[in-house]
Scaffold this motif. Structure first.
Motif, PDB file in Angstrom:
ATOM      1  N   GLY A 142       0.807  -1.223   0.000  1.00  0.00           N
ATOM      2  CA  GLY A 142       0.000   0.000   0.000  1.00  0.00           C
ATOM      3  C   GLY A 142       0.834   1.265   0.000  1.00  0.00           C
ATOM      4  O   GLY A 142       0.288   2.361   0.094  1.00  0.00           O
ATOM      5  N   LYS A 143       2.167   1.122  -0.133  1.00  0.00           N
ATOM      6  CA  LYS A 143       3.042   2.301  -0.100  1.00  0.00           C
ATOM      7  C   LYS A 143       4.139   2.166  -1.150  1.00  0.00           C
ATOM      8  O   LYS A 143       5.011   1.288  -1.038  1.00  0.00           O
ATOM      9  N   ALA A 144       4.102   3.010  -2.181  1.00  0.00           N
ATOM     10  CA  ALA A 144       5.143   3.000  -3.211  1.00  0.00           C
ATOM     11  C   ALA A 144       6.444   3.558  -2.649  1.00  0.00           C
ATOM     12  O   ALA A 144       6.445   4.555  -1.935  1.00  0.00           O
ATOM     13  N   ARG A 145       7.552   2.895  -2.979  1.00  0.00           N
ATOM     14  CA  ARG A 145       8.877   3.346  -2.554  1.00  0.00           C
ATOM     15  C   ARG A 145       9.811   3.346  -3.772  1.00  0.00           C
ATOM     16  O   ARG A 145       9.642   2.556  -4.691  1.00  0.00           O
ATOM     17  N   SER A 146      10.817   4.175  -3.734  1.00  0.00           N
ATOM     18  CA  SER A 146      11.719   4.287  -4.881  1.00  0.00           C
ATOM     19  C   SER A 146      12.801   3.208  -4.840  1.00  0.00           C
ATOM     20  O   SER A 146      13.122   2.659  -3.782  1.00  0.00           O
ATOM     21  N   PHE A 147      13.377   2.940  -6.017  1.00  0.00           N
ATOM     22  CA  PHE A 147      14.488   1.992  -6.090  1.00  0.00           C
ATOM     23  C   PHE A 147      15.697   2.527  -5.314  1.00  0.00           C
ATOM     24  O   PHE A 147      16.489   1.762  -4.775  1.00  0.00           O
ATOM     25  N   LYS A 148      15.803   3.843  -5.262  1.00  0.00           N
ATOM     26  CA  LYS A 148      16.880   4.463  -4.482  1.00  0.00           C
ATOM     27  C   LYS A 148      16.697   4.136  -2.992  1.00  0.00           C
ATOM     28  O   LYS A 148      17.655   3.810  -2.291  1.00  0.00           O
ATOM     29  N   ASP A 149      15.443   4.223  -2.500  1.00  0.00           N
ATOM     30  CA  ASP A 149      15.143   3.850  -1.109  1.00  0.00           C
ATOM     31  C   ASP A 149      15.548   2.398  -0.843  1.00  0.00           C
ATOM     32  O   ASP A 149      16.129   2.077   0.196  1.00  0.00           O
ATOM     33  N   LEU A 150      15.214   1.547  -1.800  1.00  0.00           N
ATOM     34  CA  LEU A 150      15.495   0.120  -1.674  1.00  0.00           C
ATOM     35  C   LEU A 150      17.005  -0.121  -1.554  1.00  0.00           C
ATOM     36  O   LEU A 150      17.470  -0.814  -0.646  1.00  0.00           O
ATOM     37  N   ALA A 151      17.764   0.483  -2.492  1.00  0.00           N
ATOM     38  CA  ALA A 151      19.226   0.302  -2.472  1.00  0.00           C
ATOM     39  C   ALA A 151      19.820   0.839  -1.174  1.00  0.00           C
ATOM     40  O   ALA A 151      20.681   0.203  -0.552  1.00  0.00           O
ATOM     41  N   THR A 152      19.345   2.001  -0.746  1.00  0.00           N
ATOM     42  CA  THR A 152      19.849   2.614   0.489  1.00  0.00           C
ATOM     43  C   THR A 152      19.590   1.708   1.691  1.00  0.00           C
ATOM     44  O   THR A 152      20.447   1.574   2.581  1.00  0.00           O
ATOM     45  N   ALA A 153      18.419   1.057   1.723  1.00  0.00           N
ATOM     46  CA  ALA A 153      18.079   0.152   2.833  1.00  0.00           C
ATOM     47  C   ALA A 153      19.050  -1.028   2.890  1.00  0.00           C
ATOM     48  O   ALA A 153      19.427  -1.479   3.979  1.00  0.00           O
ATOM     49  N   ILE A 154      19.477  -1.520   1.729  1.00  0.00           N
ATOM     50  CA  ILE A 154      20.433  -2.641   1.710  1.00  0.00           C
ATOM     51  C   ILE A 154      21.799  -2.176   2.212  1.00  0.00           C
ATOM     52  O   ILE A 154      22.424  -2.828   3.051  1.00  0.00           O
ATOM     53  N   PHE A 155      22.267  -1.020   1.704  1.00  0.00           N
ATOM     54  CA  PHE A 155      23.551  -0.477   2.168  1.00  0.00           C
ATOM     55  C   PHE A 155      23.530  -0.264   3.692  1.00  0.00           C
ATOM     56  O   PHE A 155      24.478  -0.604   4.400  1.00  0.00           O
ATOM     57  N   THR A 156      22.427   0.289   4.179  1.00  0.00           N
ATOM     58  CA  THR A 156      22.307   0.558   5.617  1.00  0.00           C
ATOM     59  C   THR A 156      22.379  -0.725   6.425  1.00  0.00           C
ATOM     60  O   THR A 156      23.076  -0.803   7.448  1.00  0.00           O
ATOM     61  N   THR A 157      21.671  -1.756   5.963  1.00  0.00           N
ATOM     62  CA  THR A 157      21.686  -3.050   6.646  1.00  0.00           C
ATOM     63  C   THR A 157      23.098  -3.636   6.691  1.00  0.00           C
ATOM     64  O   THR A 157      23.492  -4.273   7.676  1.00  0.00           O
ATOM     65  N   LEU A 158      23.865  -3.408   5.619  1.00  0.00           N
ATOM     66  CA  LEU A 158      25.228  -3.946   5.538  1.00  0.00           C
ATOM     67  C   LEU A 158      26.267  -2.996   6.135  1.00  0.00           C
ATOM     68  O   LEU A 158      27.475  -3.243   6.034  1.00  0.00           O
ATOM     69  N   ASN A 159      25.785  -1.890   6.746  1.00  0.00           N
ATOM     70  CA  ASN A 159      26.683  -0.883   7.344  1.00  0.00           C
ATOM     71  C   ASN A 159      27.666  -0.309   6.325  1.00  0.00           C
ATOM     72  O   ASN A 159      28.861  -0.150   6.602  1.00  0.00           O
ATOM     73  N   LEU A 160      27.161  -0.001   5.134  1.00  0.00           N
ATOM     74  CA  LEU A 160      27.982   0.578   4.071  1.00  0.00           C
ATOM     75  C   LEU A 160      27.402   1.911   3.623  1.00  0.00           C
ATOM     76  O   LEU A 160      26.187   2.146   3.727  1.00  0.00           O
ATOM     77  N   GLU A 161      28.269   2.768   3.099  1.00  0.00           N
ATOM     78  CA  GLU A 161      27.811   4.031   2.513  1.00  0.00           C
ATOM     79  C   GLU A 161      27.169   3.732   1.158  1.00  0.00           C
ATOM     80  O   GLU A 161      27.723   2.955   0.370  1.00  0.00           O
ATOM     81  N   PRO A 162      26.017   4.337   0.831  1.00  0.00           N
ATOM     82  CA  PRO A 162      25.385   4.097  -0.463  1.00  0.00           C
ATOM     83  C   PRO A 162      26.307   4.464  -1.622  1.00  0.00           C
ATOM     84  O   PRO A 162      26.969   5.494  -1.600  1.00  0.00           O
ATOM     85  N   ASN A 163      26.376   3.580  -2.620  1.00  0.00           N
ATOM     86  CA  ASN A 163      27.178   3.790  -3.823  1.00  0.00           C
ATOM     87  C   ASN A 163      26.355   3.285  -5.002  1.00  0.00           C
ATOM     88  O   ASN A 163      26.348   2.081  -5.296  1.00  0.00           O
ATOM     89  N   ILE A 164      25.630   4.208  -5.651  1.00  0.00           N
ATOM     90  CA  ILE A 164      24.659   3.834  -6.680  1.00  0.00           C
ATOM     91  C   ILE A 164      25.091   4.369  -8.043  1.00  0.00           C
ATOM     92  O   ILE A 164      25.418   5.543  -8.189  1.00  0.00           O
ATOM     93  N   GLU A 165      25.096   3.483  -9.051  1.00  0.00           N
ATOM     94  CA  GLU A 165      25.359   3.873 -10.438  1.00  0.00           C
ATOM     95  C   GLU A 165      24.086   3.635 -11.247  1.00  0.00           C
ATOM     96  O   GLU A 165      23.268   2.784 -10.898  1.00  0.00           O
TER      97      GLU A 165
END
Length: 326
Positions: free
Chosen positions: A250-273
């Motif tokens: 019921g809530k649309a989220r961006s692919f950027k949000d998704l990638a950031t959530a994975i980086f955060t879980t892995l304790n890494l700084e976001p690095n998106i190309e």
């Protein structure tokens, strides 16, 4: 749904089907009849260790039912051809339309409640919104043969005068979670992004080819497979008014949000190309999906939905990091 009643799950070796089997086991349901093509070695782990009564090949299922009259009390029909890049409609028609009609007729003739998998792919570009309204099915314009096959079956269902005692066509949005390891290109973006990050320390997302969306801000309704199983079981247990039901967050989220959530879980700084969307899917690409969840909630479903951050954390920490199955 009683513990001593027999429950069929088609697609039981696949992603959502095998998760549903595990979820039912966790609730104490073990009288399960698993239906699928069990020849694929890559799917074996999805049902290894699960508790069930019988394993029946999908080609032999209807013959099996003839030889075991009265053996089935409920059917979750989740088996389907789900490859959205397969452009031959006849491949989808065989499993998503014709086989589904046989399942419907079996349930109708034997008075068996049915929950079957439709898809959010039926909504196309969302010209008519994302509301699970039975009346707009014939007006929808799916963007690929997979979505068309799912919508064609929904249209056929609406035309039927004879039906199971209860039926629900569940429109799955972007489902992610454990047991999708075998899906290859068709696995969730979360699955692919996690592996890219582990390998390269960065993730590639599709560039936007739509001026209304910035790169990485294409939006989807990502729904954790645990919530999907919960809603499917709730529908079968409670049997509200028959019809189509959205199954999303019921809530649309961006692919950027998704990638950031994975980086955060892995304790890494976001690095998106960003890379170009492949041409074979570019003109059929959905830029926004968001399930209208009011129908199932008005029917009485009141479980909280797993947020993208919570779902990613659970999936990555408890499953992807260990290649674990549910």
């Amino acid at each position: 749904m009683q513990k001593n009643e027999n429950i069929v799950i088609t697609g039981a070796a696949g992603f959502i089907g095998s998760y549903l089997v595990g979820y039912l086991n966790s609730l104490g349901y073990e009288n399960l009849i698993l239906v699928d093509d069990f020849s694929a070695e890559k799917k074996v782990h999805n049902y290894t260790g699960k508790k069930y009564l019988h394993k029946v090949h999908r080609e032999q299922f209807f013959e099996w039912c003839e030889h075991h009259p009265g053996s089935v009390q409920y059917v979750f029909h989740l088996g389907a051809r789900t490859d959205t890049t397969e452009m031959d409609y006849n491949v989808h028609k065989k499993w998503n339309v014709d086989y589904s009609k046989q399942i419907w007729e079996l349930c109708t003739a034997n008075n068996i409640p049915l929950v079957y998998a439709s898809s959010a792919a039926t909504y196309g570009n969302g010209e008519h919104g994302y509301k699970d309204d039975n009346d707009i099915v014939s007006q929808l314009h799916p963007l690929n043969p997979y979505g068309k096959s799912k919508n064609d079956f929904d249209i056929w269902v609406m035309e039927q005068k004879h039906m199971p005692p209860f039926w629900a066509g569940v429109k799955f949005f972007n489902v992610y979670g454990p047991n999708e390891y075998h899906k290859g290109r068709m696995a969730s973006v979360i699955f692919h992004a996690y592996h890219q990050i582990k390998k390269n320390g960065s993730v590639k997302l599709f560039r936007s080819h739509n001026p209304n969306y910035k790169d990485g801000e294409q939006m989807r309704d990502f729904v954790y497979v645990k919530d999907v199983a919960s809603m499917c079981i709730w529908l079968m247990q409670n049997q509200p008014k028959s019809g189509l039901y959205n199954v999303g967050s019921g809530k649309a989220r961006s692919f950027k949000d998704l990638a950031t959530a994975i980086f955060t879980t892995l304790n890494l700084e976001p690095n998106i190309e960003f890379i170009d969307t492949p041409e074979d899917i570019r003109d059929k690409y959905q830029y926004f999906t968001e399930a209208d969840m009011s129908k199932i909630m008005k029917a009485g479903y009141n479980q909280p939905f797993t947020s993208l951050e919570e779902g990613v954390r659970d999936y990555v920490t408890n499953y992807l990091e260990h290649e674990a199955y549910f």
